[in-house]
Enzyme design. Structure first.
Site, PDB file in Angstrom:
ATOM      1  N   GLY A 180       0.677  -1.027   0.000  1.00  0.00           N
ATOM      2  CA  GLY A 180       0.282  -0.107  -0.021  1.00  0.00           C
ATOM      3  C   GLY A 180       1.320   1.103  -0.208  1.00  0.00           C
ATOM      4  O   GLY A 180       0.565   2.023  -0.561  1.00  0.00           O
ATOM      5  N   ARG A 219       6.926   1.423   1.642  1.00  0.00           N
ATOM      6  CA  ARG A 219       7.502   0.249   1.286  1.00  0.00           C
ATOM      7  C   ARG A 219       8.434  -0.173  -0.020  1.00  0.00           C
ATOM      8  O   ARG A 219       8.415  -1.431  -0.271  1.00  0.00           O
ATOM      9  CB  ARG A 219       6.378  -0.828   1.593  1.00  0.00           C
ATOM     10  CG  ARG A 219       5.944  -0.755   3.108  1.00  0.00           C
ATOM     11  CD  ARG A 219       6.686  -1.320   3.663  1.00  0.00           C
ATOM     12  NE  ARG A 219       5.981  -1.059   5.067  1.00  0.00           N
ATOM     13  CZ  ARG A 219       6.523  -1.644   6.064  1.00  0.00           C
ATOM     14  NH1 ARG A 219       8.131  -2.202   6.125  1.00  0.00           N
ATOM     15  NH2 ARG A 219       5.843  -1.566   7.444  1.00  0.00           N
ATOM     16  N   ARG A 248       2.027  11.195  -8.844  1.00  0.00           N
ATOM     17  CA  ARG A 248       1.439  10.771  -7.233  1.00  0.00           C
ATOM     18  C   ARG A 248       3.019  10.157  -6.164  1.00  0.00           C
ATOM     19  O   ARG A 248       1.984   9.834  -5.445  1.00  0.00           O
ATOM     20  CB  ARG A 248      -0.103  11.007  -7.149  1.00  0.00           C
ATOM     21  CG  ARG A 248      -0.878  11.437  -8.326  1.00  0.00           C
ATOM     22  CD  ARG A 248      -1.942  10.994  -7.917  1.00  0.00           C
ATOM     23  NE  ARG A 248      -2.641  11.365  -9.227  1.00  0.00           N
ATOM     24  CZ  ARG A 248      -4.183  11.898  -8.225  1.00  0.00           C
ATOM     25  NH1 ARG A 248      -4.211  11.760  -7.022  1.00  0.00           N
ATOM     26  NH2 ARG A 248      -4.983  12.987  -9.251  1.00  0.00           N
ATOM     27  N   ARG A 256      -0.320  -8.397  -3.616  1.00  0.00           N
ATOM     28  CA  ARG A 256      -0.889  -7.729  -2.982  1.00  0.00           C
ATOM     29  C   ARG A 256       0.169  -7.470  -1.585  1.00  0.00           C
ATOM     30  O   ARG A 256      -0.608  -8.849  -1.199  1.00  0.00           O
ATOM     31  CB  ARG A 256      -2.193  -6.991  -2.542  1.00  0.00           C
ATOM     32  CG  ARG A 256      -2.462  -6.359  -1.169  1.00  0.00           C
ATOM     33  CD  ARG A 256      -3.794  -5.894  -1.069  1.00  0.00           C
ATOM     34  NE  ARG A 256      -4.277  -5.826   0.755  1.00  0.00           N
ATOM     35  CZ  ARG A 256      -3.363  -4.942   1.496  1.00  0.00           C
ATOM     36  NH1 ARG A 256      -1.988  -3.768   0.754  1.00  0.00           N
ATOM     37  NH2 ARG A 256      -3.309  -5.083   2.530  1.00  0.00           N
ATOM     38  N   SER A 309      -0.527  -5.324   5.025  1.00  0.00           N
ATOM     39  CA  SER A 309      -1.173  -5.288   6.404  1.00  0.00           C
ATOM     40  C   SER A 309      -2.725  -5.371   6.468  1.00  0.00           C
ATOM     41  O   SER A 309      -3.500  -5.517   5.844  1.00  0.00           O
ATOM     42  CB  SER A 309      -0.412  -4.085   7.331  1.00  0.00           C
ATOM     43  OG  SER A 309      -1.658  -3.168   7.536  1.00  0.00           O
ATOM     44  N   ASP A 357      -2.346  -5.966  13.803  1.00  0.00           N
ATOM     45  CA  ASP A 357      -3.362  -5.736  15.025  1.00  0.00           C
ATOM     46  C   ASP A 357      -4.228  -6.855  14.993  1.00  0.00           C
ATOM     47  O   ASP A 357      -4.503  -6.897  13.543  1.00  0.00           O
ATOM     48  CB  ASP A 357      -4.107  -3.839  14.881  1.00  0.00           C
ATOM     49  CG  ASP A 357      -4.121  -4.121  13.007  1.00  0.00           C
ATOM     50  OD1 ASP A 357      -3.802  -3.643  12.478  1.00  0.00           O
ATOM     51  OD2 ASP A 357      -5.680  -4.247  14.238  1.00  0.00           O
ATOM     52  N   ARG A 411       7.021  -5.109  12.640  1.00  0.00           N
ATOM     53  CA  ARG A 411       6.221  -5.306  11.651  1.00  0.00           C
ATOM     54  C   ARG A 411       7.502  -5.018  10.581  1.00  0.00           C
ATOM     55  O   ARG A 411       6.705  -5.461   9.316  1.00  0.00           O
ATOM     56  CB  ARG A 411       5.672  -3.751  11.322  1.00  0.00           C
ATOM     57  CG  ARG A 411       3.626  -3.679  11.458  1.00  0.00           C
ATOM     58  CD  ARG A 411       2.954  -2.471  11.567  1.00  0.00           C
ATOM     59  NE  ARG A 411       3.599  -0.888  12.099  1.00  0.00           N
ATOM     60  CZ  ARG A 411       3.311  -0.627  12.991  1.00  0.00           C
ATOM     61  NH1 ARG A 411       2.460  -1.395  13.550  1.00  0.00           N
ATOM     62  NH2 ARG A 411       3.721  -0.032  13.192  1.00  0.00           N
TER      63      ARG A 411
HETATM   64  N1  HPA Z   1      -8.741  -2.292   9.229  1.00  0.00           N
HETATM   65  C1  HPA Z   1      -8.447  -2.588   7.677  1.00  0.00           C
HETATM   66  N2  HPA Z   1      -7.418  -2.607   7.304  1.00  0.00           N
HETATM   67  C2  HPA Z   1      -6.571  -2.806   8.746  1.00  0.00           C
HETATM   68  C3  HPA Z   1      -6.286  -2.926   9.573  1.00  0.00           C
HETATM   69  C4  HPA Z   1      -8.258  -3.042  10.227  1.00  0.00           C
HETATM   70  O1  HPA Z   1      -8.386  -2.844  11.725  1.00  0.00           O
HETATM   71  N3  HPA Z   1      -5.565  -3.414  10.261  1.00  0.00           N
HETATM   72  C5  HPA Z   1      -4.360  -3.447   9.000  1.00  0.00           C
HETATM   73  N4  HPA Z   1      -5.296  -2.671   8.101  1.00  0.00           N
END
Ligand code: HPA
Length: 238
Positions: free
Chosen positions: A22, A26, A45, A89, A92, A206, A219
């Site tokens: 994303g 990275r 961009r 892709r 995270s 998370d 991470r």
């Molecule tokens: N929601 C959406 N996208 C995410 C989250 C989440 O909690 N954590 C990491 N990417």
């Protein structure tokens, strides 16, 4: 030179496979640390697309930005105008299952969504966005080889990071959905429509169950494992 609204590059500027984090930083990190002779091929961009070689295979990495509309744009243009066959892709995700722990890897076999993205196809039912089986099979083999803690299953691509509906995760959890992210479903639908291949490999940053989060360093480490799985998958399917 091909100029689309969002990419300005030679027609053959990209490899057969593009890895898609994303975050543009990275993208730069992967290019600098993993690719040989990496060259910046797009920077409209600041989205930072690089092409280089990994274990002798031409591979590209370009950022998607966050959300279904943005990955929809970049994957559409790469598939349709730049001869790209595979987009993976690497991102995270937030876990919604106890068994899916922070730092684990999730391979998205299917991508549920609360987005209306599929309405453009005017289908008389709901479309089930799924990963490319050859890409997924190889990614699983690579995850095994890396001795990674990984899960394979359904994920949720959500249009909202901050949702007003505080109980919706529970409903998806009951359906066995593993985690939430914001891009895979659009990528899978574009690949289906274009006759190309897509896969999402995610690291759990998370837990929406326990509230546990990873540190920046953790991470980075789990990101490294996911990236190596993706790079070795790209080499194997080239
Ligand atoms: N929601 C959406 N996208 C995410 C989250 C989440 O909690 N954590 C990491 N990417």
């Amino acid at each position: 030179m091909i100029t689309t609204p969002h990419i300005n590059a030679e027609k053959d500027a990209f490899g057969k496979t593009v890895l898609m984090p994303g975050d543009p930083l990275r993208s730069k990190f992967i290019a600098e640390n993993y690719l040989e002779n990496a060259k910046l091929v797009n920077n409209i961009r600041g989205i930072q697309g690089y092409t280089g070689t990994y274990k002798g295979t031409k591979i590209s990495v370009m950022a998607s930005g966050m959300g279904m509309p943005t990955i929809g744009i970049y994957s559409y243009e790469l598939f349709n105008f730049f001869n790209v066959e595979n987009i993976m892709r690497i991102g995270s995700t937030g876990s919604i299952q106890e068994k899916v722990k922070v730092r684990d890897i999730v391979i998205g076999m299917g991508a549920c969504t609360n987005s209306n993205y599929a309405s453009q196809y005017q289908l008389t039912g709901t479309f089930a966005p799924i990963a490319s089986y050859p890409l997924m099979r190889e990614a699983i083999a690579q995850a095994e080889k890396a001795d990674a803690n990984y899960h394979v299953g359904n994920i949720l691509s959500s249009d909202t990071f901050y949702s007003d509906n505080k109980t919706e995760n529970e409903s998806w959890k009951k359906m066995g959905v593993l985690c939430i992210e914001m891009e895979a479903a659009a990528l899978y639908m574009n690949a289906a429509r274009c006759g190309k291949n897509a896969l999402a490999i995610l690291t759990v940053s998370d837990s929406l169950v326990t509230g546990e989060e990873t540190t920046a360093e953790e991470r980075q480490n789990s990101f490294t494992q996911m990236m190596e799985i993706a790079l070795n998958t790209a080499v194997a399917v080239d």
